[in-house]
Design a protein around this motif. Structure first.
Motif, PDB file in Angstrom:
ATOM      1  N   ARG A  45      13.264 -23.168  24.082  1.00 26.29           N
ATOM      2  CA  ARG A  45      11.917 -23.697  24.286  1.00 26.29           C
ATOM      3  C   ARG A  45      10.956 -22.525  24.434  1.00 26.29           C
ATOM      4  N   GLU A  46       9.767 -22.665  23.822  1.00 30.72           N
ATOM      5  CA  GLU A  46       8.781 -21.597  23.885  1.00 30.72           C
ATOM      6  C   GLU A  46       7.416 -22.165  24.254  1.00 30.72           C
ATOM      7  N   LEU A  47       6.607 -21.303  24.867  1.00 29.67           N
ATOM      8  CA  LEU A  47       5.235 -21.665  25.219  1.00 29.67           C
ATOM      9  C   LEU A  47       4.372 -21.567  23.972  1.00 29.67           C
ATOM     10  N   VAL A  48       3.659 -22.626  23.672  1.00 27.13           N
ATOM     11  CA  VAL A  48       2.785 -22.658  22.501  1.00 27.13           C
ATOM     12  C   VAL A  48       1.347 -22.328  22.884  1.00 27.13           C
ATOM     13  N   ALA A  49       0.892 -22.920  23.982  1.00 24.89           N
ATOM     14  CA  ALA A  49      -0.488 -22.722  24.413  1.00 24.89           C
ATOM     15  C   ALA A  49      -0.585 -23.016  25.894  1.00 24.89           C
ATOM     16  N   SER A  50      -1.502 -22.350  26.562  1.00 31.76           N
ATOM     17  CA  SER A  50      -1.725 -22.599  27.980  1.00 31.76           C
ATOM     18  C   SER A  50      -3.216 -22.682  28.257  1.00 31.76           C
ATOM     19  N   ILE A  51      -3.537 -23.374  29.337  1.00 33.51           N
ATOM     20  CA  ILE A  51      -4.938 -23.495  29.753  1.00 33.51           C
ATOM     21  C   ILE A  51      -4.973 -23.431  31.272  1.00 33.51           C
ATOM     22  N   THR A  52      -5.816 -22.566  31.799  1.00 31.30           N
ATOM     23  CA  THR A  52      -5.897 -22.405  33.244  1.00 31.30           C
ATOM     24  C   THR A  52      -6.732 -23.529  33.865  1.00 31.30           C
ATOM     25  N   SER A  53      -6.741 -23.561  35.177  1.00 34.43           N
ATOM     26  CA  SER A  53      -7.567 -24.550  35.877  1.00 34.43           C
ATOM     27  C   SER A  53      -9.047 -24.352  35.549  1.00 34.43           C
ATOM     28  N   GLY A  54      -9.393 -23.140  35.170  1.00 35.34           N
ATOM     29  CA  GLY A  54     -10.761 -22.838  34.771  1.00 35.34           C
ATOM     30  C   GLY A  54     -10.997 -22.933  33.277  1.00 35.34           C
ATOM     31  N   SER A  55     -10.000 -23.488  32.557  1.00 35.44           N
ATOM     32  CA  SER A  55     -10.079 -23.733  31.114  1.00 35.44           C
ATOM     33  C   SER A  55     -10.031 -22.479  30.254  1.00 35.44           C
ATOM     34  N   ARG A  56      -9.463 -21.403  30.785  1.00 31.21           N
ATOM     35  CA  ARG A  56      -9.191 -20.238  29.936  1.00 31.21           C
ATOM     36  C   ARG A  56      -7.923 -20.536  29.151  1.00 31.21           C
ATOM     37  N   THR A  57      -7.926 -20.229  27.857  1.00 32.58           N
ATOM     38  CA  THR A  57      -6.806 -20.595  26.996  1.00 32.58           C
ATOM     39  C   THR A  57      -6.079 -19.371  26.455  1.00 32.58           C
ATOM     40  N   ASN A  58      -4.815 -19.588  26.087  1.00 24.69           N
ATOM     41  CA  ASN A  58      -4.019 -18.551  25.466  1.00 24.69           C
ATOM     42  C   ASN A  58      -3.053 -19.225  24.516  1.00 24.69           C
ATOM     43  N   TYR A  59      -2.705 -18.519  23.419  1.00 22.75           N
ATOM     44  CA  TYR A  59      -1.903 -19.134  22.366  1.00 22.75           C
ATOM     45  C   TYR A  59      -0.797 -18.216  21.883  1.00 22.75           C
ATOM     46  N   LEU A  60       0.289 -18.829  21.451  1.00 25.68           N
ATOM     47  CA  LEU A  60       1.329 -18.127  20.719  1.00 25.68           C
ATOM     48  C   LEU A  60       0.706 -17.565  19.445  1.00 25.68           C
ATOM     49  N   ASP A  61       1.079 -16.343  19.080  1.00 29.33           N
ATOM     50  CA  ASP A  61       0.447 -15.704  17.932  1.00 29.33           C
ATOM     51  C   ASP A  61       0.519 -16.563  16.666  1.00 29.33           C
ATOM     52  N   SER A  62       1.631 -17.223  16.464  1.00 28.75           N
ATOM     53  CA  SER A  62       1.836 -17.950  15.210  1.00 28.75           C
ATOM     54  C   SER A  62       0.974 -19.218  15.102  1.00 28.75           C
TER      55      SER A  62
END
Length: 115
Positions: A45-62
């Protein structure tokens, strides 16, 4: 009891789009960071995307530029909009707190990208 219910998975052709939803319960949703994860057959299992409580986002490169994560705190719901899908995106998609809480994994929703 923490619970996540994912929905929206389907069979889609390459280049198509899907929108996933995840409704959370048993947590103070607006305080936690959330993530979308996926597990393909035979892979971890891998992390695809995340969002903080403040709505900052991060994504898997692909998936950068193709996927968008969003949240609605009033509905205790996190979304994943997936565009320009590729066969490599085929997996069961899950949501969970980020970092994930062991034992809180839901059933997931199957996304299959195939012609």
């Amino acid at each position: 009891q923490v619970q996540f219910v994912e929905s929206g998975g389907d069979l889609v052709q390459p280049g198509g789009s899907l929108g996933l939803s995840c409704v959370a319960s048993g947590i103070t949703f607006w305080l936690v960071n959330m993530g979308w994860y996926r597990q393909a057959p035979g892979k971890q299992r891998e992390l695809v995307a995340s969002i903080t409580s403040g709505s900052r986002t991060n994504y898997l490169d692909s998936v950068k530029g193709r996927f968008t994560i969003a949240r609605d705190n009033a509905k205790k719901t996190v979304y994943l909009q997936m565009n320009n899908l590729e066969p490599e995106d085929t997996a069961v998609y899950y949501c969970n707190i980020y970092p994930p809480r062991t034992g809180a994994w839901g059933q997931g929703t199957q996304v299959t990208v195939s012609s």
